[in-house]
Design an enzyme around this catalytic site. Structure first.
Site, mmCIF file in Angstrom:
data_model
loop_
_atom_site.group_PDB
_atom_site.id
_atom_site.type_symbol
_atom_site.label_atom_id
_atom_site.label_comp_id
_atom_site.label_asym_id
_atom_site.label_seq_id
_atom_site.Cartn_x
_atom_site.Cartn_y
_atom_site.Cartn_z
ATOM 1 C CB THR A 156 -1.138 0.122 1.299
ATOM 2 O OG1 THR A 156 -0.209 0.008 2.413
ATOM 3 C CG2 THR A 156 -1.851 -1.041 1.008
ATOM 4 C CE LYS A 182 1.019 -3.434 3.009
ATOM 5 N NZ LYS A 182 0.202 -2.434 3.892
ATOM 6 C CB THR A 193 -1.504 -3.778 8.083
ATOM 7 O OG1 THR A 193 -2.335 -3.263 8.500
ATOM 8 C CG2 THR A 193 -1.520 -5.253 8.341
ATOM 9 C CD GLU A 280 4.066 5.883 7.619
ATOM 10 O OE1 GLU A 280 3.220 5.723 6.767
ATOM 11 O OE2 GLU A 280 3.933 6.015 8.799
ATOM 12 C CG ASN A 403 2.357 8.940 10.148
ATOM 13 O OD1 ASN A 403 1.456 8.101 9.700
ATOM 14 N ND2 ASN A 403 3.568 8.815 10.202
ATOM 15 C CB SER A 408 -7.533 9.844 6.910
ATOM 16 O OG SER A 408 -8.647 10.260 7.826
#
Lengths: 408, 408
Positions: A156, A182, A193, A280, A403, A408
């Site tokens: 993703t 992943k 995830t 990240e 983040n 979102s």
């Protein structure tokens, strides 16, 4: 939302095909994106399965069902949906997973308990059943694909495809492991995830496969952290098709069991490191080795306290040999430690020994080490023989940007 | 390294003088800075003392000695050094603290166990004994100062001075509490330790003062977090001089004990909130209220898991009503929770109830709430009557800038 490829990325290795495990991909269209997002791996009859799952109590239906069904030990198919995690979706989410299991089981003529499903992506939106159904129909008719295609399709927010391979000699027979994963480091439910899958042609009894995977997990996936957050969907499954024809491994005493366990551990370690390398905002890969603990478990917990400390992680981002922050993290771990026996080093150079800064501490080699991409932190608690290594990445503006700098 | 005043700063309140507690300040020159960095508060004979200390096992000698000496219940002086935490300095650090205790005890003619010392600042460098000695000599001769001067002098990276006050009627006598605290939110050893001091003219038995302070601590200082890191030096001390002349409070049954305990709790809550408001990089003050837990302790641990989650904190920084990250944090807390009974809201508006997103969820009021500076997150676990509120701040680029964009 696309991010630049991690500076710690590694090229996708040449992963051998595994007899008895056939990957295919399709576009289910879980998101409005021009890419494949459904992976279906068909497994030969008699394939053994083992799994480890998130301990997050708010886990997804996929995890609940997978944990339940792995106990019967056999698998005929794996389905991975990318773009929708189906987490926190109540009974409708569970129905969507069961529909996929029924559809695939019907096609392959197997009990539905032998179909394993994972989903990753946005939460709170039930997986659309019609898109899943059409996607699976397409995948079943598709040509087999490469492991790299599959690795890209389960991803993703990952910035690079991740795979690992190893071989072992088992009773004179060469067995091969090919594995994909992943996870963009942040082990969390929002498009990040960790999902990992190991495929091998070795013949392995399910109970022994589970024992090997659980043991490898303790020293690999359970020893990485990006930001201390824990996904509601984390899953690692191992599938052993038996096509290599070795005498089945049934216990640690079987000839070749050690070699197989070592190869599985090696693959899991490679996969775990790749997740950290795609952490990240990561700019540096950090290995924290703790020795001298009262036992290995205590060493691991101290290591994770250090690896999860925002202050340690920002210090490494700043290339700052701030051993005081390591002292703090050791002290807050809740494990036995004695300030006056504690030693701390970076890149193999001690900065403090037995509770005090070194009188002749030369920061130059440490400063040079911290400018690199591969950082080591050494901690000796001076209490016993317990030892562990954990891996993490630094905490940078990139993490905040990914983040916080969007809605979102 | 000077940082802009926190956008969440509050003006220093008018703190009353406390009879029997006399603050003075001096320049010890622990760092090369043109400011006072030594605070000495002289306390009347018979002053009762109580304390709570960091649970970090790598604590400083100041904490070790303070924890030991608070047990005898009496205090004649408090000395606070700013600019050098004296942590991780072995026996030389301990000698420096004992020298200060001896010097002050000699001047005041009291047992050295009645002199309490705190230090905050860089670690790994033993507190220079000569600077401390000269500073104390100067302070002993100085004019008494205001609480605001003392609050500024105990500060290090704090961006504003922090104080709180309250009064209570005890058996017909008004007693007053004046309190100061330092801590720039990050509860950590590197120039950011939390040190808090409460002074009251009430007459209180030391054991009961300790009971009141421990109880208040559980619901205030132990319910705040900035980044989950724990200082090696955290200390909160309460001193009761008895000058108000009330009948001494000896237990919860003493007339006025409830009023005094409530005033102490109020002061501690104010101080705790001020630390969060000066959290490194903080742009938003976040209150997390957890209800429906199996008990209050479980509610507090779930609240802290949410308040410590980098993903929740970055979501608030991004003004993003990302309730999925709250679900994740609840699930990883290790406390009893049931995904299908879980409800989550922001600013009093539910986003998800009983394990599913609300069908008629209107994000507009939540979006408006998240644009503000004072954020509330509500979580109902739906299991029992346990309840707790914890406080934190958001995680922003400012945090990274303060902690990574420099070398120590």
């Amino acid at each position: 939302m696309t991010h630049a490829v991690s500076p710690l990325a590694q090229p996708f290795p040449a992963l051998p095909a595994i007899a008895g495990a056939t990957p295919r991909i399709a576009r289910a269209g879980y998101k409005d994106w021009g890419r494949c997002d459904l992976t279906l791996v068909e497994l030969a009859e008699g394939t053994a399965v083992a799994g480890v799952f998130t301990r997050n109590v708010c886990c997804s239906s996929e995890v609940e069902l997978g944990r339940q069904n792995v106990a019967q030990g056999r698998a005929r198919a794996l389905v991975v949906n990318a773009g929708n995690s189906n987490a926190f979706t109540g009974y409708r989410g569970r129905e969507a997973v069961e529909a996929i299991m029924d559809q695939v089981a019907g096609q392959l003529g197997c009990p539905r308990e032998e179909v394993f499903v994972s989903s990753t992506g946005v939460i709170g939106v039930p997986l659309p059943k019609d898109k899943a159904r059409a996607g699976i129909e397409t995948a079943l008719k598709a040509e087999p694909c490469s492991w790299e295609d599959a690795a890209n399709t389960i991803g993703t927010t990952d910035t690079f495809a991740k795979g690992a391979t190893a071989t072992a000699m088992v009773g004179g027979v060469k067995v091969t492991l090919s594995a994909i994963i992943k996870g963009s480091g942040m082990i969390a439910p929002d498009m990040a995830t960790m999902l990992g899958y190991v495929f091998t042609d070795a013949a392995v009894d399910p109970a022994f496969l589970q024992a090997c995977l659980s043991d490898a997990n303790q020293r690999t996936f359970s020893c990485i952290t990006v930001d201390s957050d824990t996904s509601t969907s984390d899953t690692v499954l191992a599938f052993a098709t038996g096509a290599a024809g070795n005498t089945p491994l049934v216990s640690a005493d079987s000839p070749g069991a050690d070699a197989f366990a070592a190869a599985l551990h090696d693959v899991c370690r490679q996969l775990a490191h790749l997740v950290v390398r795609d952490g990240e905002g990561a700019q540096k890969f950090i290995a924290v080795t703790v020795s001298g603990a009262i036992d290995d478990g205590s060493a691991r917990r101290v290591g994770l306290a250090i690896a999860n400390s925002p202050l340690v992680k920002t210090a490494i981002a700043g290339e700052d040999a701030n051993w005081g922050r390591v002292v703090m993290a050791v002290g807050k771990a809740g494990e036995p430690a004695d300030r006056d026996k504690l030693s701390i080093g970076f890149g193999g150079t001690w900065a403090a020994r037995e509770g005090q800064p070194l009188a002749d501490y030369d920061e130059a080699p440490v400063a040079a080490h911290l400018k690199g991409q591969e950082i080591t932190i050494e901690v000796d608690l001076g209490l016993g023989e317990g030892r562990a290594t954990v891996w993490t990445c630094d905490l940078t503006h990139g993490y905040i940007a990914i983040n916080a700098d969007y809605r979102s």
